[in-house]
Structures are given as C-alpha cells and as structure tokens.
Design a protein around this motif. Structure first.
Motif, PDB file in Angstrom:
ATOM      1  N   UNK A 189       0.835  -1.201   0.000  1.00  0.00           N
ATOM      2  CA  UNK A 189       0.000   0.000   0.000  1.00  0.00           C
ATOM      3  C   UNK A 189       0.862   1.240   0.000  1.00  0.00           C
ATOM      4  N   UNK A 190       0.221   2.404  -0.055  1.00  0.00           N
ATOM      5  CA  UNK A 190       0.966   3.658  -0.054  1.00  0.00           C
ATOM      6  C   UNK A 190       1.601   3.876   1.321  1.00  0.00           C
ATOM      7  N   UNK A 191       2.804   4.401   1.314  1.00  0.00           N
ATOM      8  CA  UNK A 191       3.541   4.623   2.546  1.00  0.00           C
ATOM      9  C   UNK A 191       3.241   6.013   3.087  1.00  0.00           C
ATOM     10  N   UNK A 192       2.637   6.064   4.261  1.00  0.00           N
ATOM     11  CA  UNK A 192       2.395   7.313   4.965  1.00  0.00           C
ATOM     12  C   UNK A 192       3.509   7.497   5.987  1.00  0.00           C
ATOM     13  N   UNK A 193       4.344   8.515   5.794  1.00  0.00           N
ATOM     14  CA  UNK A 193       5.532   8.694   6.629  1.00  0.00           C
ATOM     15  C   UNK A 193       5.166   8.845   8.108  1.00  0.00           C
ATOM     16  N   UNK A 194       4.131   9.622   8.392  1.00  0.00           N
ATOM     17  CA  UNK A 194       3.748   9.847   9.795  1.00  0.00           C
ATOM     18  C   UNK A 194       3.350   8.537  10.461  1.00  0.00           C
ATOM     19  N   UNK A 195       2.456   7.780   9.816  1.00  0.00           N
ATOM     20  CA  UNK A 195       2.024   6.510  10.398  1.00  0.00           C
ATOM     21  C   UNK A 195       3.166   5.505  10.479  1.00  0.00           C
ATOM     22  N   UNK A 196       4.074   5.571   9.509  1.00  0.00           N
ATOM     23  CA  UNK A 196       5.247   4.694   9.545  1.00  0.00           C
ATOM     24  C   UNK A 196       6.074   4.978  10.794  1.00  0.00           C
ATOM     25  N   UNK A 197       6.338   6.261  11.048  1.00  0.00           N
ATOM     26  CA  UNK A 197       7.134   6.626  12.223  1.00  0.00           C
ATOM     27  C   UNK A 197       6.439   6.219  13.516  1.00  0.00           C
ATOM     28  N   UNK A 198       5.156   6.465  13.594  1.00  0.00           N
ATOM     29  CA  UNK A 198       4.407   6.106  14.802  1.00  0.00           C
ATOM     30  C   UNK A 198       4.477   4.600  15.049  1.00  0.00           C
ATOM     31  N   UNK A 237      18.048   5.069  10.578  1.00  0.00           N
ATOM     32  CA  UNK A 237      17.658   4.408   9.333  1.00  0.00           C
ATOM     33  C   UNK A 237      16.138   4.430   9.158  1.00  0.00           C
ATOM     34  N   UNK A 238      15.402   4.237  10.252  1.00  0.00           N
ATOM     35  CA  UNK A 238      13.942   4.376  10.186  1.00  0.00           C
ATOM     36  C   UNK A 238      13.564   5.798   9.753  1.00  0.00           C
ATOM     37  N   UNK A 239      14.290   6.765  10.272  1.00  0.00           N
ATOM     38  CA  UNK A 239      14.026   8.161   9.923  1.00  0.00           C
ATOM     39  C   UNK A 239      14.171   8.386   8.414  1.00  0.00           C
ATOM     40  N   UNK A 240      15.160   7.746   7.805  1.00  0.00           N
ATOM     41  CA  UNK A 240      15.447   7.942   6.389  1.00  0.00           C
ATOM     42  C   UNK A 240      14.579   7.081   5.474  1.00  0.00           C
ATOM     43  N   UNK A 241      13.997   6.017   6.005  1.00  0.00           N
ATOM     44  CA  UNK A 241      13.344   5.035   5.140  1.00  0.00           C
ATOM     45  C   UNK A 241      12.257   5.623   4.225  1.00  0.00           C
ATOM     46  N   UNK A 242      11.296   6.429   4.725  1.00  0.00           N
ATOM     47  CA  UNK A 242      10.259   6.937   3.813  1.00  0.00           C
ATOM     48  C   UNK A 242      10.840   7.672   2.611  1.00  0.00           C
ATOM     49  N   UNK A 243      11.911   8.436   2.834  1.00  0.00           N
ATOM     50  CA  UNK A 243      12.559   9.144   1.727  1.00  0.00           C
ATOM     51  C   UNK A 243      13.214   8.150   0.764  1.00  0.00           C
ATOM     52  N   UNK A 244      13.964   7.177   1.307  1.00  0.00           N
ATOM     53  CA  UNK A 244      14.653   6.193   0.467  1.00  0.00           C
ATOM     54  C   UNK A 244      13.651   5.351  -0.316  1.00  0.00           C
ATOM     55  N   UNK A 266      10.538   6.245  -1.185  1.00  0.00           N
ATOM     56  CA  UNK A 266       9.850   7.080  -2.176  1.00  0.00           C
ATOM     57  C   UNK A 266      10.673   7.190  -3.458  1.00  0.00           C
ATOM     58  N   UNK A 267      11.987   7.265  -3.300  1.00  0.00           N
ATOM     59  CA  UNK A 267      12.873   7.404  -4.461  1.00  0.00           C
ATOM     60  C   UNK A 267      13.646   6.106  -4.717  1.00  0.00           C
ATOM     61  N   UNK A 268      12.981   4.972  -4.488  1.00  0.00           N
ATOM     62  CA  UNK A 268      13.654   3.673  -4.600  1.00  0.00           C
ATOM     63  C   UNK A 268      14.128   3.363  -6.012  1.00  0.00           C
ATOM     64  N   UNK A 269      13.547   4.054  -7.012  1.00  0.00           N
ATOM     65  CA  UNK A 269      14.016   3.828  -8.381  1.00  0.00           C
ATOM     66  C   UNK A 269      15.457   4.301  -8.554  1.00  0.00           C
ATOM     67  N   UNK A 270      15.912   5.121  -7.612  1.00  0.00           N
ATOM     68  CA  UNK A 270      17.290   5.607  -7.672  1.00  0.00           C
ATOM     69  C   UNK A 270      18.195   4.869  -6.676  1.00  0.00           C
ATOM     70  N   UNK A 271      17.809   3.652  -6.329  1.00  0.00           N
ATOM     71  CA  UNK A 271      18.543   2.898  -5.307  1.00  0.00           C
ATOM     72  C   UNK A 271      20.020   2.735  -5.646  1.00  0.00           C
ATOM     73  N   UNK A 272      20.318   2.492  -6.914  1.00  0.00           N
ATOM     74  CA  UNK A 272      21.717   2.305  -7.301  1.00  0.00           C
ATOM     75  C   UNK A 272      22.535   3.565  -7.028  1.00  0.00           C
ATOM     76  N   UNK A 273      21.924   4.731  -7.279  1.00  0.00           N
ATOM     77  CA  UNK A 273      22.615   5.993  -6.980  1.00  0.00           C
ATOM     78  C   UNK A 273      22.792   6.155  -5.484  1.00  0.00           C
ATOM     79  N   UNK A 274      21.783   5.757  -4.696  1.00  0.00           N
ATOM     80  CA  UNK A 274      21.891   5.831  -3.239  1.00  0.00           C
ATOM     81  C   UNK A 274      22.978   4.887  -2.719  1.00  0.00           C
TER      82      UNK A 274
END
Length: 344
Positions: free
Chosen positions: A77-86, A155-162, A164-172
C-alpha cells in the motif's frame, strides 16, 4: 528451477537467528580476553578470535533484513511517513524501554550507577541514552551494544525518503559508499550501514536477486558456498571491513537461500530469530557485566557460545511471558492506533 518470490517471513526469521548467533560469537570472542582457548592453523591467524571479529557482519545482516522487510511491507500500500514513524518507533522504543527497566536497575544495585557510566552531564546523557541516541552524541550508555539503537532509529528516519525514491537505489548505494569518508556527526552510526540498508530496499524489488537465490544447480550451490566461506575468512583483511560487510551479507543470504531445505537447521534458526531483538538488547548484561565468570568458566569456545545462547533464550522466553502478563502487544497496538493518522 524452483519457484520463489524472494525472502519469505520465515527466511527473514531464520536469517535473524543466524545473525544473532553471529552477534553472540562476535561479542564473546572478538577480543582475546584470556577467558577462552584459541588455536591457530596458519601462523598468527587465531581461528576463534578472527571468526569473532568477522562475525561483526551480523550488524549489516540485521540492517539489510530491516531494509528488505520494510520495503516489502510498504509494497502492499501507499507509505504514509507519519504513520510509519508512529508504528515503527512505538514498537521499537517500548521494547527497548522494557529491557531498560528490567536490567538497568539491577546494574545500579550492583554498582553500575549513572555516575559510573556517564561521569559528567549525567541527567542529559541519561535522557539521551533512554531515547536510544547515545552513540549519535558520541558516548556509550548503560549497555555499549545499544549503539545500534542510534543506527536503526536513524535508518527508520530515512526510510520513507529512500523508499519514495527507490528507483534511484543504485545511486543511493554509490552515495552510501562515498559518505564513509565524510564526517556525519549525529548521523555517524549509519556511516557503514546505510549501504546494507539501501541494498535491502533494492533487493526487495530486484528480479536479479530473486533469480540468484533461486539457483538450483548443484555446481552453483557449491561455488556459492565456497565463495561465502572464503569471503568470511578473508573479511578481516579488507581495508574497510565494515563496508565490505554489505557485500558479505548478500553472499551469506544467497548461500542460506540456495542451501536451505526447510529442515531442522531452518526451524532452529527461526526459533532463535523470534527472540533476536530481546537478546540483542540484554545479552551484554549477561556475558559481560553480571555473569561473565559463569559464561566463560569452561574456556571452551563452543561451550561458552552455547551456554550464552541457552541462557539468553531462557531469559528471552521469560521476558515474553512478562510481556504477555503486561498485555504488552495490546498496549502497543492501542498507542499506535491512538496516535496514527486515519486514512481518508
């Protein structure tokens, strides 16, 4: 070729069990403290100690599995950053605080007081340590092993950002390698482990990873096993072994997957993996602070390891009973439900 969809929940639990066993061996033997017997096959290469150092790969393995698992769950499902952190922080911190309240007061009673642990700025350091962020601020708290809390929190803090832009994983991945040579200050705990975390996210969506762990050729399995053993043995000779652990983690996972037959070893690892978080949080109190002489009394590395593993599993099972008595999971779910943002 056998059908597979990547790593299952059972695989993840089994690999956590393997990572936990690496963790215990690492902490017991990465320093030659004179309490265990070691031996050498090649002059100067002390087997038990060197394997203890190499087992540091457990951190990268835990981090990879975390990134992989979070990404897999987020695909539903869609990732909601706030609910993910909670959700993630509530589960993580409540478990951490429970272990804290069970073990730290015992240490204080035995003389490991805040004054002894922190030396100065006691109140501030106590608060930071209680929040799991001591290592981000350059000090160890009541349990040095809890440095990993700072790592996983960030790492949890960064996860929603990573994600969201997972198509750029190789660059990350390239970026995560380059930051090893950059001062990160508060983010320093993730310096060597962002690579493993991003690799976990990448492999959760990689067809190549699925194809590799699906290998069914006996020759391929043998070659992967030999590669895994070789890399594990030479791991300590690499200039940046903590960074190399990200590669070694992939090889260990592939080796486990292509050799796994869902047999007795798999079931044992799953059982151990079920208690991995609790044991990670308290095992240092057992083998180092409180019962070191008992754990090391045999001087035999294998017996030492199994004594610590057995004692840790027993204590972890008792803690689970305590959590059931306290309705711990229900309380956690209620807190998450109250704080979560309702989806429209």
């Amino acid at each position: 070729m056998k059908k597979t969809v990547g790593l299952t929940i059972g695989d993840s639990n089994a690999l956590k069990g393997i990572a936990l066993m690496f963790l215990l061996w690492h902490h017991l033997f990465y320093i030659q403290n004179g309490k265990y017997t070691d031996f050498s096959i090649i002059d100067g290469y002390m087997i038990v100690n060197q394997l203890g150092i190499a087992c540091k790969v457990c951190v990268a393995l835990f981090v990879f599995l975390s990134g992989y698992g979070l990404a897999k769950k987020s695909q539903t499902g869609s990732l909601d950053a706030y609910n993910f952190y909670i959700g993630r922080y509530t589960k993580l911190m409540l478990n951490y605080w429970l272990i804290w309240l069970l073990f730290v007061p015992i240490g204080i009673y035995w003389g490991r007081t805040p004054e002894v642990v922190y030396h100065d700025h006691i109140i501030a350091k106590l608060i930071v340590d209680f929040l799991g962020m001591s290592y981000s601020f350059g000090f160890y708290g009541f349990n040095p092993t809890w440095w990993f809390m700072s790592c996983i929190i960030l790492l949890y803090l960064l996860f929603p950002f990573l994600y969201k832009f997972r198509r750029y994983c190789l660059a990350f991945i390239v970026f995560s390698i380059l930051i090893v040579w950059i001062p990160l200050y508060v983010f320093n705990p993730i310096k060597y482990y962002l690579t493993a975390f991003v690799l976990g996210i990448y492999c959760s969506q990689s067809r190549l990873f699925v194809n590799v762990i699906s290998l069914d050729s006996m020759l391929a399995k043998l070659m992967i096993l030999i590669l895994c053993i070789f890399l594990f043995l030479v791991r300590n000779f690499f200039p940046y072994p903590l960074l190399f652990d990200s590669i070694l983690t992939i090889v260990i996972i592939v080796t486990y997957k292509v050799l796994n037959s869902n047999g007795f070893f798999y079931k044992i690892c799953c059982f151990i993996g079920k208690y991995s978080m609790n044991i990670f949080l308290f095992h240092t109190f057992i083998y180092y602070y409180y019962f070191s002489n008992i754990i090391y009394c045999s001087s035999n590395p294998v017996l030492i390891f199994f004594v610590l593993l057995g004692v840790s599993l027993l204590i972890a099972s008792i803690i689970e009973r305590i959590k059931q008595f306290l309705c711990f999971d229900e309380i956690s779910k209620k807190i998450i439900s109250c704080l979560s943002r309702r989806k429209k």
